[in-house]
Design an enzyme around this catalytic site. Structure first.
Site, PDB file in Angstrom:
ATOM      1  CG  ASP A  16     -55.503   1.290  26.242  1.00  0.00           C
ATOM      2  OD1 ASP A  16     -54.282   1.131  26.044  1.00  0.00           O
ATOM      3  OD2 ASP A  16     -56.225   1.945  25.470  1.00  0.00           O
ATOM      4  CG  ASN A  64     -51.091  -5.911  21.713  1.00  0.00           C
ATOM      5  OD1 ASN A  64     -51.623  -6.364  22.721  1.00  0.00           O
ATOM      6  ND2 ASN A  64     -51.415  -4.715  21.222  1.00  0.00           N
TER       7      ASN A  64
HETATM    8  C1  FPP Z   1     -52.267  -1.800  26.541  1.00  0.00           C
HETATM    9  O1  FPP Z   1     -51.648  -0.623  26.977  1.00  0.00           O
HETATM   10  C2  FPP Z   1     -51.723  -2.923  27.285  1.00  0.00           C
HETATM   11  C3  FPP Z   1     -51.089  -3.992  26.718  1.00  0.00           C
HETATM   12  C4  FPP Z   1     -50.885  -4.124  25.268  1.00  0.00           C
HETATM   13  C5  FPP Z   1     -50.534  -5.068  27.560  1.00  0.00           C
HETATM   14  C6  FPP Z   1     -51.282  -5.379  28.809  1.00  0.00           C
HETATM   15  C7  FPP Z   1     -50.406  -6.158  29.693  1.00  0.00           C
HETATM   16  C8  FPP Z   1     -50.348  -6.054  31.032  1.00  0.00           C
HETATM   17  C9  FPP Z   1     -51.223  -5.208  31.858  1.00  0.00           C
HETATM   18  C10 FPP Z   1     -49.363  -6.842  31.804  1.00  0.00           C
HETATM   19  C11 FPP Z   1     -49.758  -8.262  31.967  1.00  0.00           C
HETATM   20  C12 FPP Z   1     -49.207  -8.950  30.820  1.00  0.00           C
HETATM   21  C13 FPP Z   1     -48.873 -10.214  30.668  1.00  0.00           C
HETATM   22  C14 FPP Z   1     -48.152 -10.516  29.431  1.00  0.00           C
HETATM   23  C15 FPP Z   1     -49.201 -11.304  31.630  1.00  0.00           C
HETATM   24  P1  FPP Z   1     -50.762   0.216  25.948  1.00  0.00           P
HETATM   25  O2  FPP Z   1     -49.350  -0.202  26.143  1.00  0.00           O
HETATM   26  O3  FPP Z   1     -51.296   0.068  24.562  1.00  0.00           O
HETATM   27  O4  FPP Z   1     -50.963   1.638  26.504  1.00  0.00           O
HETATM   28  P2  FPP Z   1     -50.879   3.010  25.693  1.00  0.00           P
HETATM   29  O5  FPP Z   1     -52.176   3.135  24.943  1.00  0.00           O
HETATM   30  O6  FPP Z   1     -50.755   4.004  26.791  1.00  0.00           O
HETATM   31  O7  FPP Z   1     -49.677   2.972  24.804  1.00  0.00           O
END
Ligand code: FPP
Length: 229
Positions: A16, A64
């Site tokens: 996250d 998501n």
């Molecule tokens: C959550 O952070 C993360 C995700 C929804 C995606 C995780 C994906 C990766 C680390 C890349 C690898 C991915 C693939 C498809 C192979 P957030 O974006 O919700 O963070 P925030 O809470 O700061 O908005």
């Protein structure tokens, strides 16, 4: 059963904080996911080198899909690029990969590429990398119940459902890490984390480096696992 483990056999991670990492740099969220992917590749390799047997990550949840089309498409195209960039590397490191989730949520060509990549890595005998993609814990449980009923199961005990989950045959996570400061499971491995040690840190996933992993492992080594006893 180890009471105080030096190294977890199975580490699971809720990666996250990509979005916040990007917005702090005035970058689009997709840039945060790209940085998150690099970090994911690095930590995967590190875990394999340390002797971890199973490493599971939450790459894309069933929820998501409700994010903006731009972000969702960005994540899907990142997944596609990840196959081109990392499958050979995983093979050289002898890492087997398994994707868990409902691939009917992505277009057929991406689903097919994912299955082919999995197939190519299926003969690897080192660490198993389990990627939760289009994954939701409740969805997995509902699917498992339907599969069990279709297979003729009528009496369920503690172990029955586990045999019908995406993770059948994979031991439960010993350690679940969530980065980015939130302290919840967000529908990840609801059944499998019954006795996992939970570790939360404020570090945003793209910043989660070797030192951050070592801090999580250090904390884990001090935990006394009781499994309800
Ligand atoms: C959550 O952070 C993360 C995700 C929804 C995606 C995780 C994906 C990766 C680390 C890349 C690898 C991915 C693939 C498809 C192979 P957030 O974006 O919700 O963070 P925030 O809470 O700061 O908005």
């Amino acid at each position: 059963m180890n009471e105080q483990n030096a190294l977890p056999a199975h580490i699971a991670v809720i990666m996250d904080g990509n979005g916040r990492w990007a917005s702090r740099r005035l970058l689009p969220r997709t840039a945060g996911h790209a940085a998150g992917l690099k970090r994911f590749a690095e930590i995967t390799e590190l875990c394999a080198d340390m002797g971890v047997k199973y490493f599971t990550v939450y790459a894309f949840s069933t929820e998501n899909i409700n994010r903006s089309a731009e972000e969702v498409n960005g994540l899907f195209s990142l997944a596609s690029k990840a196959i081109d960039t990392y499958v050979e590397k995983l093979m050289r490191k002898n890492i087997r990969a398994k994707v868990i989730g409902d691939l009917s949520m992505v277009d057929a060509s991406l689903a097919e590429r994912i299955r082919r990549a999995e197939e190519r890595l299926s003969a690897c005998t080192g660490m198993t990398l389990c990627i939760a993609f289009c994954y939701g814990g409740r969805h997995e449980l509902a699917r498992a119940v339907n599969s069990a009923l279709a297979a003729g199961e009528r009496e369920f005990d503690d172990g029955t459902l586990g045999r019908y989950l995406y993770t059948a045959g994979i031991p439960d996570p010993d350690l679940l890490i969530r980065t980015g400061g939130e302290k919840r499971l967000s529908n990840f491995l609801l059944y499998q984390c019954a006795y996992s040690e939970l570790y939360f840190c404020d570090t945003l996933w793209p910043d989660f480096d070797r030192t951050a992993l070592e801090a999580a492992l250090e904390e884990y080594s001090k935990r006394k696992r009781k499994f309800g006893r």
